[in-house]
Design a protein around this motif. Structure first.
Motif, PDB file in Angstrom:
ATOM      1  N   ILE A 225      -8.294  -4.661   0.303  1.00  0.00           N
ATOM      2  CA  ILE A 225      -6.700  -4.469   0.509  1.00  0.00           C
ATOM      3  C   ILE A 225      -6.093  -5.117  -0.557  1.00  0.00           C
ATOM      4  CG2 ILE A 225      -5.126  -5.247   1.838  1.00  0.00           C
ATOM      5  CD1 ILE A 225      -6.704  -4.692   4.493  1.00  0.00           C
ATOM      6  N   ASP A 226      -5.162  -4.724  -1.373  1.00  0.00           N
ATOM      7  CA  ASP A 226      -4.463  -5.441  -2.216  1.00  0.00           C
ATOM      8  C   ASP A 226      -2.889  -5.161  -2.149  1.00  0.00           C
ATOM      9  OD1 ASP A 226      -3.356  -6.227  -4.900  1.00  0.00           O
ATOM     10  OD2 ASP A 226      -4.919  -5.454  -6.147  1.00  0.00           O
ATOM     11  N   TYR A 227      -2.378  -6.130  -1.431  1.00  0.00           N
ATOM     12  CA  TYR A 227      -0.824  -5.975  -1.108  1.00  0.00           C
ATOM     13  C   TYR A 227      -0.059  -5.826  -2.459  1.00  0.00           C
ATOM     14  CZ  TYR A 227      -1.752  -6.359   3.775  1.00  0.00           C
ATOM     15  OH  TYR A 227      -2.090  -6.436   5.186  1.00  0.00           O
ATOM     16  N   PRO A 228      -0.151  -6.741  -3.716  1.00  0.00           N
ATOM     17  CA  PRO A 228       0.565  -6.571  -4.748  1.00  0.00           C
ATOM     18  C   PRO A 228       0.521  -5.287  -5.341  1.00  0.00           C
ATOM     19  CG  PRO A 228      -0.356  -8.623  -4.821  1.00  0.00           C
ATOM     20  CD  PRO A 228      -1.123  -7.962  -3.368  1.00  0.00           C
ATOM     21  N   GLU A 229      -0.689  -4.759  -5.574  1.00  0.00           N
ATOM     22  CA  GLU A 229      -0.899  -3.712  -5.985  1.00  0.00           C
ATOM     23  C   GLU A 229      -0.177  -2.291  -5.166  1.00  0.00           C
ATOM     24  OE1 GLU A 229      -1.856  -2.200  -9.629  1.00  0.00           O
ATOM     25  OE2 GLU A 229      -1.127  -4.258  -9.335  1.00  0.00           O
ATOM     26  N   ALA A 230      -0.321  -2.481  -3.887  1.00  0.00           N
ATOM     27  CA  ALA A 230       0.109  -1.384  -2.774  1.00  0.00           C
ATOM     28  C   ALA A 230       1.660  -1.330  -3.159  1.00  0.00           C
ATOM     29  CB  ALA A 230      -0.422  -1.962  -1.452  1.00  0.00           C
ATOM     30  N   PHE A 231       2.301  -2.529  -2.994  1.00  0.00           N
ATOM     31  CA  PHE A 231       3.877  -2.591  -3.298  1.00  0.00           C
ATOM     32  C   PHE A 231       4.037  -1.998  -4.456  1.00  0.00           C
ATOM     33  CE2 PHE A 231       7.832  -4.006  -3.995  1.00  0.00           C
ATOM     34  CZ  PHE A 231       8.711  -4.020  -2.981  1.00  0.00           C
ATOM     35  N   PHE A 232       3.349  -2.239  -5.673  1.00  0.00           N
ATOM     36  CA  PHE A 232       3.667  -1.794  -6.900  1.00  0.00           C
ATOM     37  C   PHE A 232       3.894  -0.257  -6.917  1.00  0.00           C
ATOM     38  CE2 PHE A 232       1.778  -0.480 -10.983  1.00  0.00           C
ATOM     39  CZ  PHE A 232       2.927  -0.688 -11.992  1.00  0.00           C
ATOM     40  N   TRP A 233       2.724   0.377  -6.456  1.00  0.00           N
ATOM     41  CA  TRP A 233       2.652   1.716  -6.534  1.00  0.00           C
ATOM     42  C   TRP A 233       3.471   2.542  -5.672  1.00  0.00           C
ATOM     43  CZ3 TRP A 233       0.838   3.748 -10.665  1.00  0.00           C
ATOM     44  CH2 TRP A 233      -0.093   3.040 -11.276  1.00  0.00           C
ATOM     45  N   LEU A 234       3.599   1.871  -4.272  1.00  0.00           N
ATOM     46  CA  LEU A 234       4.477   2.478  -3.303  1.00  0.00           C
ATOM     47  C   LEU A 234       5.961   2.593  -4.021  1.00  0.00           C
ATOM     48  CD1 LEU A 234       3.263   0.857  -0.010  1.00  0.00           C
ATOM     49  CD2 LEU A 234       3.137   3.422  -0.594  1.00  0.00           C
ATOM     50  N   TYR A 235       6.383   1.582  -4.581  1.00  0.00           N
ATOM     51  CA  TYR A 235       7.717   1.429  -5.120  1.00  0.00           C
ATOM     52  C   TYR A 235       7.838   2.491  -6.128  1.00  0.00           C
ATOM     53  CZ  TYR A 235      12.194  -0.042  -6.911  1.00  0.00           C
ATOM     54  OH  TYR A 235      13.454   0.175  -7.589  1.00  0.00           O
ATOM     55  N   ILE A 236       6.696   2.442  -7.263  1.00  0.00           N
ATOM     56  CA  ILE A 236       7.022   3.757  -7.961  1.00  0.00           C
ATOM     57  C   ILE A 236       6.819   5.019  -7.231  1.00  0.00           C
ATOM     58  CG2 ILE A 236       5.525   4.676 -10.016  1.00  0.00           C
ATOM     59  CD1 ILE A 236       4.780   1.939 -11.001  1.00  0.00           C
ATOM     60  N   ALA A 237       6.224   5.131  -6.454  1.00  0.00           N
ATOM     61  CA  ALA A 237       6.158   6.524  -5.784  1.00  0.00           C
ATOM     62  C   ALA A 237       7.701   6.914  -5.248  1.00  0.00           C
ATOM     63  CB  ALA A 237       5.142   6.552  -4.810  1.00  0.00           C
ATOM     64  N   GLY A 238       8.106   5.919  -4.578  1.00  0.00           N
ATOM     65  CA  GLY A 238       9.546   6.016  -4.107  1.00  0.00           C
ATOM     66  C   GLY A 238      10.644   6.313  -4.943  1.00  0.00           C
ATOM     67  N   ASP A 239      10.217   5.635  -6.157  1.00  0.00           N
ATOM     68  CA  ASP A 239      11.366   6.062  -7.242  1.00  0.00           C
ATOM     69  C   ASP A 239      11.322   7.157  -7.859  1.00  0.00           C
ATOM     70  OD1 ASP A 239      13.453   4.645  -8.754  1.00  0.00           O
ATOM     71  OD2 ASP A 239      12.176   4.557 -10.396  1.00  0.00           O
ATOM     72  N   LEU A 240      10.059   7.886  -7.820  1.00  0.00           N
ATOM     73  CA  LEU A 240       9.982   9.218  -8.195  1.00  0.00           C
ATOM     74  C   LEU A 240      10.247  10.120  -7.101  1.00  0.00           C
ATOM     75  CD1 LEU A 240       6.269   8.766  -9.838  1.00  0.00           C
ATOM     76  CD2 LEU A 240       8.512   9.299 -11.041  1.00  0.00           C
ATOM     77  N   GLY A 241      10.505   9.530  -6.061  1.00  0.00           N
ATOM     78  CA  GLY A 241      11.183  10.707  -4.919  1.00  0.00           C
ATOM     79  C   GLY A 241      10.204  10.833  -3.792  1.00  0.00           C
ATOM     80  N   ASP A 242       9.267   9.930  -3.608  1.00  0.00           N
ATOM     81  CA  ASP A 242       8.176  10.087  -2.172  1.00  0.00           C
ATOM     82  C   ASP A 242       8.965   9.790  -1.106  1.00  0.00           C
ATOM     83  OD1 ASP A 242       6.058   9.500  -0.518  1.00  0.00           O
ATOM     84  OD2 ASP A 242       5.205  11.215  -1.696  1.00  0.00           O
ATOM     85  N   ASP A 243       9.264  10.564  -0.250  1.00  0.00           N
ATOM     86  CA  ASP A 243      10.143  10.287   0.992  1.00  0.00           C
ATOM     87  C   ASP A 243       9.411   8.972   1.881  1.00  0.00           C
ATOM     88  OD1 ASP A 243      12.109  11.817   0.118  1.00  0.00           O
ATOM     89  OD2 ASP A 243      11.719  13.342   1.694  1.00  0.00           O
ATOM     90  N   THR A 244       7.935   9.397   2.059  1.00  0.00           N
ATOM     91  CA  THR A 244       7.067   8.589   2.892  1.00  0.00           C
ATOM     92  C   THR A 244       7.115   6.957   2.199  1.00  0.00           C
ATOM     93  OG1 THR A 244       5.765  10.366   3.634  1.00  0.00           O
ATOM     94  CG2 THR A 244       4.964   8.145   3.998  1.00  0.00           C
ATOM     95  N   ALA A 245       7.049   6.977   0.913  1.00  0.00           N
ATOM     96  CA  ALA A 245       6.771   5.815   0.103  1.00  0.00           C
ATOM     97  C   ALA A 245       8.103   4.870   0.236  1.00  0.00           C
ATOM     98  CB  ALA A 245       6.488   5.786  -1.216  1.00  0.00           C
ATOM     99  N   ARG A 246       9.347   5.853   0.020  1.00  0.00           N
ATOM    100  CA  ARG A 246      10.628   5.047   0.333  1.00  0.00           C
ATOM    101  C   ARG A 246      10.727   4.500   1.709  1.00  0.00           C
ATOM    102  NH1 ARG A 246      14.764   6.882  -3.160  1.00  0.00           N
ATOM    103  NH2 ARG A 246      14.024   8.619  -4.667  1.00  0.00           N
ATOM    104  N   ALA A 247      10.434   5.373   2.698  1.00  0.00           N
ATOM    105  CA  ALA A 247      10.305   4.744   4.057  1.00  0.00           C
ATOM    106  C   ALA A 247       9.438   3.435   4.351  1.00  0.00           C
ATOM    107  CB  ALA A 247      10.145   5.926   4.923  1.00  0.00           C
TER     108      ALA A 247
END
Length: 397
Positions: A225-247
């Motif tokens: 588990i890597d929370y810093p990297e998880a947040f990093f990639w989820l934020y990028i995914a959300g910024d690119l438009g992925d609704d699940t990552a945004r949520a």
């Protein structure tokens, strides 16, 4: 091309396979399935464009092409621009250049026939076109064929085509393969291998794969588990438009659509997320924020200072959006401009960066208004696949 047709079931199954993801997220995803499917159906519904309007568009496009003012590739791009609004216009534009030995037109017409409900009676013809393009080595054709057979539950054929996608450049194929390994569809379940494929997709800037990689990093089973990297990639995914990552990060939708990522444009879906997703106050108690965002922020700031364009994108987007940092256009501009100059990030991210730079220069956000620079960045963003920038260039020109 719009590759967001990958089944929502890949996302949902991917999430449910992670045993330790909290029940609140599972509830969120179940609700998301119902609401997102409704909104997606609405967005994919073609506009009732009059025959006269269709004829006018096709005549204009074909006239420019026959006069040598635009290339066959440009005709294909214009067809894709009209694909959702009027599949009929897209078909007629593609057929205008398909005999000009343009491989993209063969692939996209095949996909239109094989994957678009309006042309279900031409699915067999679409498959033949896609197979011809695939035999010529077109990556998009491999992906479309993989998706077609995946949708028809022929996972053996789906995997065979996804495997043929260039593993170094094609995020869609890697995401699909990751989903298959995660679900055990056509292959033996292998969550660590799924994480590897999602990581490849993330590095290629494919929003859905990036989101799945971020989710995988915050759950056991696929590796540490890597929370810093998880947040990093989820934020990028959300910024690119992925609704699940945004949520997952408690963000609202802003209706933008760039490159391969696609945000919800349906107002009801946006209101749904705003009313049901955890508030930012609650988000601060979640491990992915508490143990991810705050410790990871300093590391990304240090990486940005050393010239890491991924870190620059992350920080530039946070300053531009004002999600987890105060909105600061001047800082966003300072992070974004080196990225645009370097041009090393995947096209989806470069589309977003250049489009936002065009917006800032056009409207004097964080910088003095400069129409020439706005036009230059808008054209670059359109080249990388931004539909919004494509529209902007029409007004700027």
């Amino acid at each position: 091309m719009k590759k967001t047709l990958l089944l929502l079931s890949i996302i949902l199954s991917a999430m449910t396979a992670q045993a330790d993801i909290k029940e609140s997220l599972m509830t969120l995803l179940r609700n998301h399935a119902k609401t997102s499917q409704t909104a997606t159906a609405k967005r994919s519904e073609p506009f009732r464009m009059s025959q006269h309007k269709q004829d006018s568009i096709v005549k204009s496009v074909t006239s420019l092409y026959t006069q040598g003012k635009i290339s066959a590739d440009s005709v294909v791009s214009l067809a894709l621009y009209h694909k959702t609004g009027s599949p009929e216009v897209a078909e007629r534009c593609l057929k205008a250049v398909i005999n000009e030995k343009n491989l993209r037109s063969v692939t996209e017409l095949g996909a239109l026939y094989a994957l678009t409900p309006q042309f279900s009676n031409k699915a067999a013809e679409g498959i033949k076109l896609l197979q011809a393009a695939a035999n010529a080595g077109d990556n998009d054709a491999y992906a479309y064929l993989g998706l077609y057979y995946y949708n028809h539950n022929d996972f053996k054929k789906a995997k065979a085509y996804f495997d043929k996608c260039n593993p170094m450049t094609y995020g869609f194929g890697n995401t699909a393969l990751g989903g298959m390994y995660l679900q055990g569809k056509g292959v033996k379940t292998d969550i660590p291998k799924a994480r590897e494929y999602f990581h490849k997709a993330a590095l290629q800037g494919y929003a859905r794969g990036t989101s799945l990689y971020g989710h995988n990093l915050r759950a056991s089973g696929g590796g540490p588990i890597d929370y810093p990297e998880a947040f990093f990639w989820l934020y990028i995914a959300g910024d690119l438009g992925d609704d699940t990552a945004r949520a997952t990060l408690g963000r609202t939708l802003n209706g933008e659509s760039f490159g391969e990522g696609e945000a919800a444009e349906d107002g009801e879906l946006a209101l749904y997320w705003i009313s049901t997703v955890n508030s930012m106050q609650n988000m601060k108690n979640e491990p992915v924020y508490k143990d991810g965002f705050l410790p990871g922020l300093k590391a990304k700031e240090a990486a940005a200072e050393k010239g890491d364009d991924w870190a620059r994108f992350y920080l530039g987007s946070m300053n531009f959006n004002g999600d987890f940092l105060n909105q600061n256009y001047a800082r966003a501009l300072n992070y974004y401009e080196p990225i645009a100059i370097n041009g090393k990030l995947p096209a989806t991210l470069l589309a977003l960066v250049n489009s936002r730079l065009a917006y800032m220069y056009k409207n004097g956000k964080g910088i003095k208004t400069d129409a020439a620079k706005a036009a230059r960045y808008a054209k670059a963003a359109a080249k990388y696949g931004s539909i919004g920038a494509y529209k902007m260039t029409e007004h700027l020109n």
